[in-house]
Design an enzyme around this catalytic site. Structure first.
Site, PDB file in Angstrom:
ATOM      1  N   GLU A 142      15.160  -1.119  16.402  1.00 54.01           N
ATOM      2  CA  GLU A 142      15.335  -1.332  15.106  1.00 54.01           C
ATOM      3  C   GLU A 142      16.415  -0.052  14.647  1.00 54.01           C
ATOM      4  O   GLU A 142      15.869   0.711  14.876  1.00 54.01           O
ATOM      5  CB  GLU A 142      14.081  -1.598  14.194  1.00 54.01           C
ATOM      6  CG  GLU A 142      14.308  -1.610  12.628  1.00 54.01           C
ATOM      7  CD  GLU A 142      13.451  -2.663  12.226  1.00 54.01           C
ATOM      8  OE1 GLU A 142      12.708  -3.240  12.803  1.00 54.01           O
ATOM      9  OE2 GLU A 142      13.272  -2.534  10.647  1.00 54.01           O
ATOM     10  N   ARG A 143      17.329  -0.534  14.237  1.00 53.63           N
ATOM     11  CA  ARG A 143      18.263   0.420  13.512  1.00 53.63           C
ATOM     12  C   ARG A 143      18.814   1.484  14.719  1.00 53.63           C
ATOM     13  O   ARG A 143      18.767   2.652  14.432  1.00 53.63           O
ATOM     14  CB  ARG A 143      17.918   1.263  12.334  1.00 53.63           C
ATOM     15  CG  ARG A 143      17.157   0.598  11.130  1.00 53.63           C
ATOM     16  CD  ARG A 143      18.268  -0.621  10.836  1.00 53.63           C
ATOM     17  NE  ARG A 143      17.607  -1.471   9.928  1.00 53.63           N
ATOM     18  CZ  ARG A 143      17.963  -2.485   9.359  1.00 53.63           C
ATOM     19  NH1 ARG A 143      19.457  -2.996   9.704  1.00 53.63           N
ATOM     20  NH2 ARG A 143      17.480  -3.099   8.478  1.00 53.63           N
ATOM     21  N   ASN A 184       7.266  -1.204  12.240  1.00 51.72           N
ATOM     22  CA  ASN A 184       7.121  -2.477  12.116  1.00 51.72           C
ATOM     23  C   ASN A 184       6.559  -3.224  13.148  1.00 51.72           C
ATOM     24  O   ASN A 184       6.977  -3.542  14.091  1.00 51.72           O
ATOM     25  CB  ASN A 184       8.398  -3.368  11.557  1.00 51.72           C
ATOM     26  CG  ASN A 184       9.097  -2.940  10.396  1.00 51.72           C
ATOM     27  OD1 ASN A 184       8.498  -2.693   9.420  1.00 51.72           O
ATOM     28  ND2 ASN A 184      10.204  -2.562  10.478  1.00 51.72           N
ATOM     29  N   LYS A 264       2.730   1.824   8.410  1.00 51.32           N
ATOM     30  CA  LYS A 264       3.492   1.242   7.472  1.00 51.32           C
ATOM     31  C   LYS A 264       3.023   0.307   7.020  1.00 51.32           C
ATOM     32  O   LYS A 264       2.714  -0.829   7.706  1.00 51.32           O
ATOM     33  CB  LYS A 264       5.002   0.812   8.130  1.00 51.32           C
ATOM     34  CG  LYS A 264       5.707   0.166   6.901  1.00 51.32           C
ATOM     35  CD  LYS A 264       7.132  -0.242   7.611  1.00 51.32           C
ATOM     36  CE  LYS A 264       8.055  -1.036   6.685  1.00 51.32           C
ATOM     37  NZ  LYS A 264       9.378  -1.393   7.009  1.00 51.32           N
ATOM     38  N   GLU A 268       7.875  -3.996   2.739  1.00 52.51           N
ATOM     39  CA  GLU A 268       8.848  -4.899   3.581  1.00 52.51           C
ATOM     40  C   GLU A 268       8.103  -5.888   4.493  1.00 52.51           C
ATOM     41  O   GLU A 268       8.203  -6.326   5.429  1.00 52.51           O
ATOM     42  CB  GLU A 268       9.879  -4.044   4.161  1.00 52.51           C
ATOM     43  CG  GLU A 268      10.859  -3.140   3.426  1.00 52.51           C
ATOM     44  CD  GLU A 268      11.787  -2.446   4.135  1.00 52.51           C
ATOM     45  OE1 GLU A 268      11.371  -2.202   5.330  1.00 52.51           O
ATOM     46  OE2 GLU A 268      12.637  -1.938   3.483  1.00 52.51           O
ATOM     47  N   ASP A 347      16.035   5.002   0.191  1.00 50.74           N
ATOM     48  CA  ASP A 347      15.869   4.718   1.560  1.00 50.74           C
ATOM     49  C   ASP A 347      17.305   5.316   2.370  1.00 50.74           C
ATOM     50  O   ASP A 347      18.148   4.539   2.699  1.00 50.74           O
ATOM     51  CB  ASP A 347      15.959   3.275   1.810  1.00 50.74           C
ATOM     52  CG  ASP A 347      15.627   2.821   3.246  1.00 50.74           C
ATOM     53  OD1 ASP A 347      15.095   3.726   3.889  1.00 50.74           O
ATOM     54  OD2 ASP A 347      15.828   1.685   3.626  1.00 50.74           O
ATOM     55  N   GLU A 369      10.258  12.847   6.067  1.00 47.54           N
ATOM     56  CA  GLU A 369      10.676  11.921   6.747  1.00 47.54           C
ATOM     57  C   GLU A 369      12.302  11.905   6.471  1.00 47.54           C
ATOM     58  O   GLU A 369      12.608  11.717   5.471  1.00 47.54           O
ATOM     59  CB  GLU A 369      10.207  10.452   6.793  1.00 47.54           C
ATOM     60  CG  GLU A 369      10.830   9.627   7.607  1.00 47.54           C
ATOM     61  CD  GLU A 369      10.078   8.289   7.617  1.00 47.54           C
ATOM     62  OE1 GLU A 369       8.687   8.002   7.545  1.00 47.54           O
ATOM     63  OE2 GLU A 369      10.819   7.075   7.559  1.00 47.54           O
ATOM     64  N   GLU A 375      21.527   4.977   9.978  1.00 45.39           N
ATOM     65  CA  GLU A 375      21.639   3.493   9.262  1.00 45.39           C
ATOM     66  C   GLU A 375      22.631   3.357   8.204  1.00 45.39           C
ATOM     67  O   GLU A 375      23.445   2.436   8.146  1.00 45.39           O
ATOM     68  CB  GLU A 375      20.207   2.920   8.765  1.00 45.39           C
ATOM     69  CG  GLU A 375      20.140   1.540   8.262  1.00 45.39           C
ATOM     70  CD  GLU A 375      18.899   1.097   8.001  1.00 45.39           C
ATOM     71  OE1 GLU A 375      17.778   2.069   7.998  1.00 45.39           O
ATOM     72  OE2 GLU A 375      18.467   0.220   7.239  1.00 45.39           O
ATOM     73  N   TRP A 522      20.899  -9.445  -7.477  1.00 41.75           N
ATOM     74  CA  TRP A 522      21.633  -9.458  -8.999  1.00 41.75           C
ATOM     75  C   TRP A 522      22.618  -8.210  -9.471  1.00 41.75           C
ATOM     76  O   TRP A 522      22.790  -7.861 -10.437  1.00 41.75           O
ATOM     77  CB  TRP A 522      20.515  -9.365  -9.943  1.00 41.75           C
ATOM     78  CG  TRP A 522      19.730 -10.657  -9.793  1.00 41.75           C
ATOM     79  CD1 TRP A 522      19.844 -11.950 -10.164  1.00 41.75           C
ATOM     80  CD2 TRP A 522      18.210 -10.421  -9.295  1.00 41.75           C
ATOM     81  NE1 TRP A 522      18.654 -12.722  -9.751  1.00 41.75           N
ATOM     82  CE2 TRP A 522      17.881 -11.703  -9.392  1.00 41.75           C
ATOM     83  CE3 TRP A 522      17.568  -9.525  -8.648  1.00 41.75           C
ATOM     84  CZ2 TRP A 522      16.504 -12.258  -8.646  1.00 41.75           C
ATOM     85  CZ3 TRP A 522      16.269  -9.684  -8.081  1.00 41.75           C
ATOM     86  CH2 TRP A 522      15.635 -11.065  -8.049  1.00 41.75           C
TER      87      TRP A 522
HETATM   88  C1  GCU Z   1      14.740   0.543   6.004  1.00 40.84           C
HETATM   89  C2  GCU Z   1      15.230  -0.120   7.518  1.00 40.84           C
HETATM   90  C3  GCU Z   1      14.263  -0.767   7.863  1.00 40.84           C
HETATM   91  C4  GCU Z   1      13.064  -0.189   8.384  1.00 40.84           C
HETATM   92  C5  GCU Z   1      12.507   0.452   6.916  1.00 40.84           C
HETATM   93  C6  GCU Z   1      11.395   1.710   7.015  1.00 40.84           C
HETATM   94  O1  GCU Z   1      14.369  -0.311   5.092  1.00 40.84           O
HETATM   95  O2  GCU Z   1      16.485  -0.955   6.769  1.00 40.84           O
HETATM   96  O3  GCU Z   1      14.720  -1.187   9.049  1.00 40.84           O
HETATM   97  O4  GCU Z   1      11.857  -0.793   8.783  1.00 40.84           O
HETATM   98  O5  GCU Z   1      13.629   1.354   6.176  1.00 40.84           O
HETATM   99  O6  GCU Z   1      11.848   2.719   6.973  1.00 40.84           O
HETATM  100  O7  GCU Z   1      10.154   1.140   7.299  1.00 40.84           O
END
Ligand code: GCU
Length: 659
Positions: A142-143, A184, A264, A268, A347, A369, A375, A522
């Protein structure tokens, strides 16, 4: 796929003064990490000096002595190096300190510095110095911008020579903990907790341990449901608590050296305690209790917000959410919980204020962090040396008693905490050069060095990294240093003006798109209309500025006092508003975008001037990235400028063509 040696690229040198030291080695003890230290010194001696170091049975006859010394005052990770009568003593209270001391000697070789009379004591600034890999078990990252994972492939864990090379690089800059899987946690990654991957995890943990690195995992808060079919994951429910205790007991039996877990939750789409009406302290403490008997740590992330929120209400503000959720919980977390806080409240944008959570929780462990994976800062296709930015964050005086700096808070603040430090979202992958863009390796190197020694300057770090990677040529040094230090300011100029951020394409977040960001349905992330732009976060607006201690609440809350670079983060202003620089906001947008794109060209030209000075394959690889960056910077310039020209209908004072 092969790999390169990054900053541990050893070049032959012919310094006779070093010879007496690098003839033989005496290692005091049989521990795994001492053996690694001795192996690393031998490898450096072989590759740099062409010498095979012998093991000496006696301390008095050895050139280098690795020695464990109780009560030395270094702790187990600090070291004392002392040259005396033709011998180098590397001393520490613990084995990791001997390894770090050995890498410090190797750095001296690379930097062509003498050892005679050398006397240096170094104690790491932070207890936890971690890399967070966002790697998935299918091998994707991811990223990730440098290939696939070297930890996972096709739902299996990889433990091989590349893992060893990774551990060497990480340890050489002082990293002592790695989280191998994405925050995630989905699918098979949830199974890292049970016996499915027990054998490979143990192998990996052992391998890392030999380099003084502890293995950590990201965990799924809903694991009791997903793995054992429990009806919920309520942290106050007895069967859930028992499940975690039992799971941890088994896991630690298999892998006693496991450092702990990164979590986490409620963000999200990830599960968490909110589902059960519980707090994040309830969630974190349940896990902390389960790992406590084994010395485990729970690293709980403060990146908690509802991405589906309707931001149209002017009081709703994503920037507020970390503080709003966590500040009321100060003092409620167990000692083996540490809150991991992103450097800014949003972020990882190219410019954000420092998160107001730092220093706001006097009775809670906090760690920082940052994101090396670029990204929002060019995805390792653009060069962006982030160490100056991280250094600014560390030096920020966040308030609280005695106006402590972020670095004081996260390093334990004199309270002797062990659960605190620095973490970075890693920028590595299985590309041959590890980081996609060769120059992005400076961020990995720099993060490690800075987390070990927060007093180091971004210049010193850049210098070390350049020498380690490219050697000691003066022109190479000056040119690459110049590029590195131009890069972050340039990226800020040609992308996001005055702290506004976010003007990226949805999903992958690469390239300009003023209204593009997926959670900004928006236009509320910039609130631009035909008269002005920016978000009012003062007392009259969302009130976010009030989350800071003084003097920042007043500085940020007042349009006149707010620093230009954060103006649009904190205030909604007309395009004709005059900045401290004397320019109007709209003119600043035009000028900075032209300047930034120009600077991208200059950096590319600097790189071109190194042809023949560095290995061709590296030269060409980086040149390609610069070719793209130059063009892409122009695309950024044109999109942003034309958007705001059309919106504001105000001409550029310099009458340049705006597409
Ligand atoms: C950002 C990122 C996600 C990641 C998230 C995080 O939103 O785009 O890919 O999961 O940060 O730090 O948990």
């Amino acid at each position: 796929m092969g790999w390169e040696q990054a900053w541990l690229t050893y070049r032959k040198q012919n310094n006779r003064n070093w010879e007496p030291y690098f003839g033989s080695i005496y290692a005091d003890g049989e521990g795994k990490v001492i053996k690694t230290a001795s192996k690393e010194l031998k490898r450096a001696a072989r590759e740099i000096l062409g010498r095979e170091m012998k093991d000496s049975g006696q301390e008095e006859h050895a050139g280098i002595i690795l020695k464990l010394v109780p009560d030395l005052g270094t702790g187990t990770e600090g070291f004392h190096i002392k040259e005396r009568n033709g011998q180098i003593y590397v001393m520490s209270e613990g084995e990791p300190g001997l390894l770090y001391g050995s890498f410090s000697c190797i750095r001296r070789l690379q930097m062509e510095e003498e050892f005679q009379g050398f006397d240096k004591k170094e104690i790491p600034s932070n207890p936890l110095r971690m890399l967070n890999h966002w790697d998935n078990m299918d091998g994707s990252i991811e990223r990730g911008y440098s290939g696939n994972s070297f930890f996972f492939k096709d739902q299996r864990i990889l433990v091989n020579e590349r893992t060893v090379e990774y551990a060497r690089l990480a340890a050489s800059v002082g990293i002592n903990g790695v989280v191998i899987n994405n925050v995630n946690v989905k699918g098979n990654a949830t199974r890292l907790l049970d016996e499915t991957y027990g054998k490979e995890l143990k192998e990996l943990a052992d391998l890392l341990e030999a380099y003084g690195i502890r293995l950590f995992l990201s965990l799924n808060f809903a694991a009791p449901m997903e793995l054992s079919g429990l009806s919920g994951a309520d942290p106050l429910q007895e069967d859930v608590r028992e499940w975690w205790k039992m799971t941890m007991a088994r896991l630690y039996q298999r892998i006693p050296g496991l450092g702990g877990f990164l979590v986490k939750a409620d963000s999200e789409g990830r599960p968490g305690p909110f589902t059960y009406g519980r707090t994040h302290a309830d969630g974190a403490n349940m896990l902390a209790e389960a790992v406590q008997p084994y010395g485990g740590v729970i690293i709980w992330r403060c990146f908690v917000y509802n991405c589906m929120q309707d931001w149209r209400d002017k009081k709703t503000d994503r920037a507020r959410s970390g503080y709003d959720h966590f500040k009321p919980l100060d003092g409620a977390f167990r000692d083996n919980v540490v809150l991991q806080i992103k450097n800014g409240p949003m972020d990882f944008q190219v410019r954000e204020p420092v998160s107001p959570l730092f220093g706001a929780m006097e009775h809670t462990n906090e760690m920082l962090e940052v994101q090396l994976a670029q990204e929002y800062t060019g995805q390792q296709r653009h060069v962006c040396y982030l160490i100056p930015m991280i250094k600014e964050v560390l030096e920020f005086r966040c308030g609280g008693l005695g106006r402590k700096r972020v670095r004081d808070v996260i390093s334990g603040g004199g309270k002797g905490q062990r659960c605190c430090g620095m973490a970075a979202v890693a920028n590595t992958g299985n590309d041959e050069n590890w980081t996609g863009h060769d120059l992005a390796a400076a961020n990995w190197y720099g993060f490690g060095r800075l987390s070990f020694q927060m007093d180091l300057s971004p210049e010193e770090i850049a210098k070390e990294w350049i020498v380690g990677t490219f050697g000691t040529d003066r022109k190479v040094m000056d040119t690459i240093k110049k590029i590195l230090f131009m890069s972050w300011p340039a990226y800020e100029k040609y992308t996001s003006p005055l702290g506004i951020g976010w003007m990226v394409n949805p999903g992958h977040h690469y390239g300009p798109n003023v209204d593009g960001y997926e959670y900004d349905r928006w236009g509320t992330y910039h609130r631009a209309d035909h008269l002005g732009i920016g978000i009012d976060r003062s007392e009259k607006g969302t009130g976010y500025a009030l989350q800071y201690g003084e003097p920042y609440a007043s500085i940020y809350g007042d349009m006149k006092a707010c620093p230009d670079e954060l103006l649009l983060f904190f205030h909604h202003v007309p395009y004709v508003h005059r900045l401290k620089s004397g320019k109007t906001v709209i003119q600043h947008i035009y000028d900075s975008h032209f300047e930034g794109a120009q600077e991208a060209k200059e950096m590319a030209a600097c790189w071109e001037s190194l042809k023949g000075k560095i290995p061709d394959f590296i030269f060409e690889r980086v040149k390609k990235r610069f070719d793209h960056q130059k063009e892409h910077a122009e695309e950024w310039r044109d999109q942003i400028n034309s958007y705001f020209f059309r919106k504001s209908m105000i001409e550029d004072e310099k009458h340049r063509i705006i597409y």
